[in-house]
Structure formats: C-alpha cells, structure tokens
Design an enzyme around this catalytic site. Structure first.
Site, PDB file in Angstrom:
ATOM      1  N   SER A  70    -131.852  29.238 -57.643  1.00 47.34           N
ATOM      2  CA  SER A  70    -130.579  29.722 -58.174  1.00 47.34           C
ATOM      3  C   SER A  70    -130.358  31.184 -57.805  1.00 47.34           C
ATOM      4  CB  SER A  70    -130.554  29.578 -59.694  1.00 47.34           C
ATOM      5  OG  SER A  70    -131.483  30.471 -60.295  1.00 47.34           O
ATOM      6  N   GLU A 102    -132.708  32.018 -50.281  1.00 50.62           N
ATOM      7  CA  GLU A 102    -131.801  30.885 -50.097  1.00 50.62           C
ATOM      8  C   GLU A 102    -131.357  30.443 -51.483  1.00 50.62           C
ATOM      9  OE1 GLU A 102    -130.579  29.842 -47.469  1.00 50.62           O
ATOM     10  OE2 GLU A 102    -131.885  30.561 -45.856  1.00 50.62           O
TER      11      GLU A 102
END
Length: 532
Positions: free
Chosen positions: A263, A284
C-alpha cells in the site's frame, strides 16, 4: 507455538488431515509441514521453536493450511550476517555463472509449477489459472535474467584529455531486502531476486504475513539448486515476521536497497526510513487505474479487457481497473453490456474449474469493500449491481463478494482512493480525448492506464507528453497483465520504482565512472594548470 497447534487441531478443518482439492499432496510435494520455521538462509532453517506463531488458513474454505513461527530480532540479525558473508563470495562469481544458477532455479520452478501454482491459489485465493500464471511469470523472469547476466553493459565515452580512456561500469550492490505483498506472493519476489542474483547481490525476503507458506515452498525449491551447486548459505534468504521485521530491514544500513511492494501508506513509511539513512527504496505501491473508452473504441475487444481488469484476482491487483472513463455517446451502451455480464460471473472456490472470481484475502478486505460502497453512495454514486457478501454452501468464509459496478464522478473522495476489491466506477466524459486524459490523471496514483480507440490521433495523444501520467500506458489492451520484458512501476503515489524488464536491473547495482591515464603526463580536466 503449542497453543496455536492445539487451536488448529481443535477446529477439525486442518488440510493436513483432510485432503481437500488435492492440497495435502501439494503440501507434501512442496515441503510444507504442519508447523514451519521462521527463517532460512538457503540450506538451513531456524526459529521453529519461537514462541510467537501465526496460523495460516485458506481464505477459500477456512481450513488451516499450517502454522509458521515468526522471527525474532535475533533471528533477523543472524540472517543479515549470513547474507553479508555470502555476498563476499557471490559477487566474485562471474555474472554468466550466476545466470547459470538462475537458469537452474527456473528449471526447478518448471518441475513444481503445478504444485506451487495450486498453493498460490489456495493460500491467496486467486483462481488456479492465475496461480499457474504467477509461477509462469517466475519462470519467465528467470529466463530473462539468464540472458541479462551476459548484458550488464556499461558505457564508454571520449575523454577531453589525450591518452586517457573513460568508461562506466556496474558492480554488485550488496544485500537486497525484498518485502512482498499478499496478492502476488511469489512473482514479485522473483522479479527482484532473480535480477539481483545475476547482478551479484544476495537477498533477504520478507513475505506478507498473510501468505508466507508459498514463500516457504519457494525456499524449499531453490534449496535443491544451492545444494547441487555447492553454494554457500546466505544467497537467497527468507525471514517470516510481522511489521517489526520489515521496519528493521528498512532501517538497516547493511541493506543498501529495500524493494517494498504494498500500500501507499506502507510505502511512505518504508521510503521515509530508508531515505533517512540515504539508502535506496524501490517502491511499488497503490494504483487507481483507469481505462478510457472514446467514441471510437472497439467495444468487442474492450469489454473483455474491462471485465478481466476489474474482477481478475477479485480486484486485488495493483493494476486492477478501478475507473472506467466513458465517452457520453457510448456510456449507456457500455453500461448495458456490463450489466448483462456481471450477473453471470462465476464466483466460487478458485480451484473449482470454471471459476473466474475467487474470494477476498480476509475479513478486513471485505470490510473495506463494503465501507467503500457505502461511502461512494453517500457521496452521490449509484450502485448499479453487486456489493453483496455471499453466504451459504461454498461461501462459509464470508470472503466471497459480488463485484460491483458504480456510476460515479471522479472527484468523489472514495473514487480518489484505491479500494483493494472488485469495485469498478463508471465515469462519463464529454468533449475530446484530452478531457478523458485529464480525468484519468486526476488522482494521486499513477501506475497503469489504458485507452481503447481505433483513432490514431487519440492513441498518440494518450501516449504523448501531455497524455497519461502513469508508468504503464496501453492502447487497446487493459490495465492488467503486464509482461516481464518491460519495466514495471508507476509514478506519483505509486512510488516511482521499476522492477522486472528493460533496464530495471540497474537499481540493483552500484554505478562507477572510471578514467584511465595511459600517458606519461598528468593533464587536468578543463585545462587547469597546477604546477608543483
């Protein structure tokens, strides 16, 4: 540990005792036991007797798969030291020789593809074809990395000084920390670990605490390759733990690169800690991906891409299609087509043939799903279909939901956030494609994007400097399903990291500029005179 095992046994739903969908054989093949150790340095396992444990149940049917011990701070220290020690040997092995090891790992994954793919499906909840596809992605990145091991190119350039040569080269970086997420429990590790390996780095893998058993299985698979090649411990390491272990890795100056997938909230914490020590963070993070349908879209190919992008992996991909930006002239037609498809989506056990939509990962994900739907309706959104939590035979876990379609506006707070669940927001636009692009870019995330159009001008505008601001921009394919050959990652709150193909390998190495003087003089740059 004893208490956790007793509780698992008391439920009467331990797959170790109930061969359900052939999982018992899968666990045997992959070396998964009723209780699994907390860490591995490649050949050695440890921490099995740690008092802190976690019981892993399948979101598909609620059965207990097994338990894992959670690593302690002392365990982490031992693993890091092994990784550091192995780096001194591994970095000196020629890169093509390191590539040969990765080639063998790819072949081992081929042998275990069916079993590992099935475990990915059962532990995480994605349908079997997606589980098998994830393992294939691991195999593919191994193949890519093998070729890459002979192409770690530097550059040469002309010096302004006579009889001087200048060039750049890349050296192994060190210990790479890999924090992976539950939704791709093995593939994302391989994107990082296989590239890092051919680059001469050693790795420490902290898998998601929600899906650690697939990581244990992978570690068993690569152990055989390490043994067969008489390699030292510490090249490929695994440590299972909670957020505290991840925090230690982020703060550890002995880990020059931390690759974290998850997240945006998690990524900001990791990035802040790694940045404070001037380390490298490859992030990412979240996506709020959109597909644009212009009035020139070929709906025959667009609709399947939309549906897979929205409901594949039950909406739990970072590249899931979350917003559908539709030209007003075709809005009602598109809505009608989707409303015809959604009631017939096969929802069920991911190992059952014919299933297209499996469960969400856990009850927290279900709550996020229902809260988002309530919130967007409170803002004025119209729930067109879906949103129910399924119950009854086959749905006892309460983690199966009906994918939702919501007519909404891009500026709604709920639409601006990423909900990791199968909710697709239908957003109407008017005017030219530039209006649709502005809407697509009008969120804080910037991972994947797509446009469906047969109009070359619209497609080129979408790919131009003034077009999509995402790391991935597709024409006439959806937002999901990136190939390993291209660099994967996004901008803005997606984190800016790049993994997998292209030149993503460079982040796993340290760059060095070299100048060699083969003359008998010592001329200085910029014509500076300095006489002693």
């Amino acid at each position: 540990m004893k208490q956790a095992l007793e509780e698992a046994a008391a439920t009467g739903t331990d797959v170790q005792d109930h061969d359900h969908h052939g999982i018992k054989q899968v666990l045997h093949d992959l070396g998964i036991e009723a209780h699994n150790a907390a860490w591995s340095t490649g050949l050695t396992w440890g921490g099995a007797q740690n008092g802190n444990t976690r019981t892993i149940t399948s979101t598909t049917d609620g059965r207990t798969i097994g338990t894992v011990a959670l690593a302690t701070a002392e365990d982490y220290e031992q693993v890091v030291q092994k990784a550091q020690e192995a780096f001194k040997t591994w970095r000196l092995m020629p890169a093509p020789k390191r590539g040969e090891i990765v080639r063998q790992i790819g072949n081992k994954l081929r042998e275990y593809k069916d079993s590992l793919g099935k475990l990915v499906s059962y532990e995480m909840g994605k349908i079997l074809q997606e589980g098998l596809g994830e393992v294939q992605e691991m195999i593919d990145i191994c193949d890519f990395a093998v070729g890459l091991s002979r192409q770690l190119h530097g550059f040469t350039m002309h010096s302004e000084r006579p009889a001087h040569r200048m060039y750049e080269q890349y050296h192994p970086l060190g210990v790479v920390g890999i924090i992976s997420a539950f939704n791709f429990p093995v593939a994302v590790w391989s994107w990082n670990a296989m590239l890092a390996a051919v680059c001469g780095d050693t790795c420490i893998w902290k898998p998601s605490e929600k899906t650690p058993l697939t990581a244990v299985a992978v570690q068993h698979i690569i152990r055989d390759v390490l043994r067969e090649n008489e390699l030292p411990e510490g090249i490929f390491n695994l440590i299972i733990g909670d957020a505290e272990i991840g925090a230690k890795m982020a703060a550890d100056t002995r880990v020059p690169l931390v690759s974290a997938t998850g997240s945006t909230r998690m990524g900001k914490k990791v990035g802040e800690v790694v940045g404070a020590r001037l380390g490298r963070a490859l992030l990412e993070l979240g996506g709020n991906n959109a597909i644009i349908l212009t009035e020139h879209a070929d709906l025959g190919i667009a609709i399947p891409g939309i549906v897979f992008g929205a409901v594949g992996t039950a909406g739990q991909r970072c590249t899931t299609t979350r917003r559908l930006i539709i030209h007003e002239s075709i809005f009602e037609d598109v809505k009608a087509r989707l409303l015809k498809i959604y009631p017939n989506l096969p929802i069920g056990h991911p190992l059952q043939e014919g299933t297209l939509v499996g469960p969400l990962i856990d009850q927290d994900a279900v709550q996020s799903f229902t809260k988002a739907l309530a919130a967007v309706q409170a803002e004025g959104g119209q729930l067109l279909i879906g949103g129910e939590i399924l119950s009854g035979a086959g749905y006892e876990t309460g983690t199966y939901v009906k994918p939702a379609l919501v007519e909404a506006r891009n500026e709604y707070h709920t639409v601006q956030e990423e909900t990791f669940a199968p909710i697709l927001y239908l957003i109407k636009y008017s005017g030219g494609v530039e209006n649709a692009i502005d809407t697509q870019n009008g969120v804080r995330q910037g991972l994947s994007s797509s446009i469906f159009t047969v109009n070359m001008r619209e497609a080129e505008a979408f790919l131009s400097h003034a077009g999509s601001d995402c790391g991935i921009a597709n024409v006439n394919i959806g937002t999901s399903g990136a190939e390993i050959g291209g660099a994967f990652g996004g901008e803005k709150e997606t984190g800016g990291g790049r993994e997998s193909g292209s030149d993503a390998w460079r982040v796993y190495m340290r760059r060095q500029t070299n100048t060699i003087n083969y003359s008998t003089q010592l001329p200085l740059a910029q014509g500076i005179k300095f006489d002693v």
